[in-house]
Design an enzyme around this catalytic site. Structure first.
Site, PDB file in Angstrom:
ATOM      1  N   TYR A  48       3.299   6.830  -2.797  1.00 47.62           N
ATOM      2  CA  TYR A  48       3.299   6.421  -1.383  1.00 47.62           C
ATOM      3  C   TYR A  48       3.103   7.639  -0.468  1.00 47.62           C
ATOM      4  O   TYR A  48       2.296   7.605   0.472  1.00 47.62           O
ATOM      5  CB  TYR A  48       4.632   5.735  -1.134  1.00 47.62           C
ATOM      6  N   LYS A  98       0.019   8.123   2.067  1.00 46.89           N
ATOM      7  CA  LYS A  98       0.315   8.165   3.501  1.00 46.89           C
ATOM      8  C   LYS A  98      -0.206   9.453   4.144  1.00 46.89           C
ATOM      9  O   LYS A  98      -0.627   9.450   5.302  1.00 46.89           O
ATOM     10  CB  LYS A  98       1.820   8.012   3.737  1.00 46.89           C
TER      11      LYS A  98
HETATM   12  P1  NAD Z   1       6.696  -5.520   5.548  1.00 49.45           P
HETATM   13  O1  NAD Z   1       6.792  -5.691   4.069  1.00 49.45           O
HETATM   14  O2  NAD Z   1       7.734  -6.163   6.403  1.00 49.45           O
HETATM   15  O3  NAD Z   1       5.268  -5.996   6.042  1.00 49.45           O
HETATM   16  C1  NAD Z   1       4.108  -5.611   5.377  1.00 49.45           C
HETATM   17  C2  NAD Z   1       3.168  -6.793   5.333  1.00 49.45           C
HETATM   18  O4  NAD Z   1       1.957  -6.359   4.695  1.00 49.45           O
HETATM   19  C3  NAD Z   1       3.691  -7.971   4.527  1.00 49.45           C
HETATM   20  O5  NAD Z   1       3.688  -9.137   5.323  1.00 49.45           O
HETATM   21  C4  NAD Z   1       2.726  -8.080   3.353  1.00 49.45           C
HETATM   22  O6  NAD Z   1       2.490  -9.429   2.937  1.00 49.45           O
HETATM   23  C5  NAD Z   1       1.487  -7.443   3.927  1.00 49.45           C
HETATM   24  N1  NAD Z   1       0.602  -6.941   2.874  1.00 49.45           N
HETATM   25  C6  NAD Z   1       0.943  -6.240   1.774  1.00 49.45           C
HETATM   26  N2  NAD Z   1      -0.146  -6.000   1.035  1.00 49.45           N
HETATM   27  C7  NAD Z   1      -1.195  -6.561   1.683  1.00 49.45           C
HETATM   28  C8  NAD Z   1      -2.575  -6.653   1.397  1.00 49.45           C
HETATM   29  N3  NAD Z   1      -3.100  -6.128   0.291  1.00 49.45           N
HETATM   30  N4  NAD Z   1      -3.371  -7.296   2.279  1.00 49.45           N
HETATM   31  C9  NAD Z   1      -2.853  -7.859   3.405  1.00 49.45           C
HETATM   32  N5  NAD Z   1      -1.539  -7.818   3.710  1.00 49.45           N
HETATM   33  C10 NAD Z   1      -0.717  -7.165   2.857  1.00 49.45           C
HETATM   34  O7  NAD Z   1       6.655  -3.937   5.814  1.00 49.45           O
HETATM   35  P2  NAD Z   1       6.826  -3.059   7.144  1.00 49.45           P
HETATM   36  O8  NAD Z   1       8.079  -2.283   7.004  1.00 49.45           O
HETATM   37  O9  NAD Z   1       6.599  -3.842   8.356  1.00 49.45           O
HETATM   38  O10 NAD Z   1       5.645  -2.000   6.923  1.00 49.45           O
HETATM   39  C11 NAD Z   1       4.437  -1.994   7.646  1.00 49.45           C
HETATM   40  C12 NAD Z   1       3.745  -0.662   7.437  1.00 49.45           C
HETATM   41  O11 NAD Z   1       4.555   0.391   7.950  1.00 49.45           O
HETATM   42  C13 NAD Z   1       3.467  -0.309   5.988  1.00 49.45           C
HETATM   43  O12 NAD Z   1       2.223   0.349   5.892  1.00 49.45           O
HETATM   44  C14 NAD Z   1       4.577   0.651   5.649  1.00 49.45           C
HETATM   45  O13 NAD Z   1       4.234   1.525   4.587  1.00 49.45           O
HETATM   46  C15 NAD Z   1       4.705   1.381   6.963  1.00 49.45           C
HETATM   47  N6  NAD Z   1       5.985   2.043   7.149  1.00 49.45           N
HETATM   48  C16 NAD Z   1       7.105   1.306   7.366  1.00 49.45           C
HETATM   49  C17 NAD Z   1       8.299   1.968   7.537  1.00 49.45           C
HETATM   50  C18 NAD Z   1       9.561   1.226   7.835  1.00 49.45           C
HETATM   51  O14 NAD Z   1      10.585   1.884   8.076  1.00 49.45           O
HETATM   52  N7  NAD Z   1       9.550  -0.114   7.844  1.00 49.45           N
HETATM   53  C19 NAD Z   1       8.362   3.362   7.450  1.00 49.45           C
HETATM   54  C20 NAD Z   1       7.194   4.073   7.245  1.00 49.45           C
HETATM   55  C21 NAD Z   1       5.999   3.401   7.106  1.00 49.45           C
END
Ligand code: NAD
Length: 304
Positions: A162, A166
């Site tokens: 990851y 990233k």
């Molecule tokens: P989440 O799991 O709540 O939402 C992610 C969504 O992406 C899900 O609804 C999932 O179905 C969808 N998804 C996954 N693979 C997919 C694909 N191949 N095609 C289409 N949709 C797909 O996660 P989140 O926490 O809201 O994360 C959103 C983004 O933010 C991600 O890229 C994550 O790595 C990044 N991020 C989140 C955090 C955090 O603290 N939540 C921190 C750093 C980075």
């Protein structure tokens, strides 16, 4: 009030968490939104479902907004962009947000864990952004967000796959900001922290209240508004706090001496200066760092 009337937005992974919040935010301010989500698990395993995207679309429509669901995987980026063109006739804003986690210590990380995370985060962001790029270039307007992570910026145990993907997105954003400039296409990377199904088991108990996705959304919308012409930045954003992140370089040391072989001992003897951040440097362009390097080389040669 900043509005997005007549703007068309694609948000990937908009069925849950951060993406859902962005989709709701854009729609509330007048944009037409493609709510992309394949409805998968947090690890990318198992069945897919149209439900998450459908529910967000229903919610937007019930509030009087415009949205359409798209169930493709982000790996089918071209098809997602086509959904925007077919339904709304254009594309102005792309938020690369979809993501999964396959956390394991590096020793136990399989090639599949590595590849899937690279594919969904980095390769798919390339594919969908590439598909969006030609429309944005042609209309001389575009706003693109890449979602990186503090796990990439600072490292995080168990997230080698990851973290690597990233940080790849930061490089992609930096270069597209340069290539997009003359077409009025801006690109930024954000490193958010928010309570979501990806992080609910990793964050402290008061995170649900203090780290809402709603506290990340306003930055993403601002960066995607036509009035924001900044580009090529990296932001950390969480809990209502927003800051810009940049690379810092030590002032370093020229360890080579004119007409002398450069040795391992030269490195050892200058180690303190090499790693000292007493007078740090911040280059904002490739040209600045090249100039700095050649200044140091010329200065050394002139001391001959
Ligand atoms: P989440 O799991 O709540 O939402 C992610 C969504 O992406 C899900 O609804 C999932 O179905 C969808 N998804 C996954 N693979 C997919 C694909 N191949 N095609 C289409 N949709 C797909 O996660 P989140 O926490 O809201 O994360 C959103 C983004 O933010 C991600 O890229 C994550 O790595 C990044 N991020 C989140 C955090 C955090 O603290 N939540 C921190 C750093 C980075």
């Amino acid at each position: 009030m900043l509005r997005f009337s007549a703007r068309v937005v694609v948000v990937t992974g908009a069925g849950n968490g951060l993406g859902k919040e962005y989709a709701l935010g854009f729609a509330e301010r007048g944009a037409s939104v493609v709510v992309n989500d394949l409805g998968g698990s947090a690890s990318g395993d198992g069945n897919h479902s149209s439900r998450p995207a459908d529910e967000v679309v229903k919610l937007i429509q019930s509030r009087g907004g415009k949205a359409v669901a798209d169930y493709h995987s982000v790996e089918d980026g071209k098809a997602i962009i086509e959904t925007a063109i077919k339904n709304f006739g254009r594309l102005d804003i792309l938020v690369n947000n979809a993501g999964i986690l396959r956390d394991k210590s590096f020793m136990n990380m399989t090639e599949q864990d590595w590849d899937l995370v690279q594919r969904i985060h980095l390769r798919a962001a390339y594919l969908i952004t590439h598909a969006a790029w030609s429309y944005m270039r042609q209309q001389k307007y575009g706003r693109i967000i890449f979602t990186t992570s503090t796990s990439g910026l600072y490292g995080n145990f168990g997230q080698a796959n990851y973290s690597a993907a990233k940080m790849g997105l930061v490089g992609l954003s930096n270069t597209l900001a340069l290539e997009g400039a003359k077409y009025n296409i801006t690109c930024h990377a954000i490193a958010p922290t928010a309570y979501s199904r990806l992080t609910q088991d990793l964050l402290p108990p008061d995170a649900e209240e203090n780290l809402k996705p709603a506290f990340v959304m306003p930055l993403v919308l601002y960066l995607c508004h036509e009035s924001c012409t900044d580009t090529g930045s990296l932001f950390q954003v969480a809990g209502g706090w927003i800051g810009k992140v940049r690379l810092e370089k030590s002032s370093g040391a020229m360890v080579r001496r004119p007409n002398k072989p450069m040795t391992v001992e030269d490195v050892r003897d200058n180690w303190k200066d090499i790693i000292s951040f007493a007078t740090p440097l911040h280059h904002s362009t490739q040209a600045e760092q090249v100039t700095h390097l050649w200044d140091a080389i010329r200065k050394m040669n002139n001391n001959n």
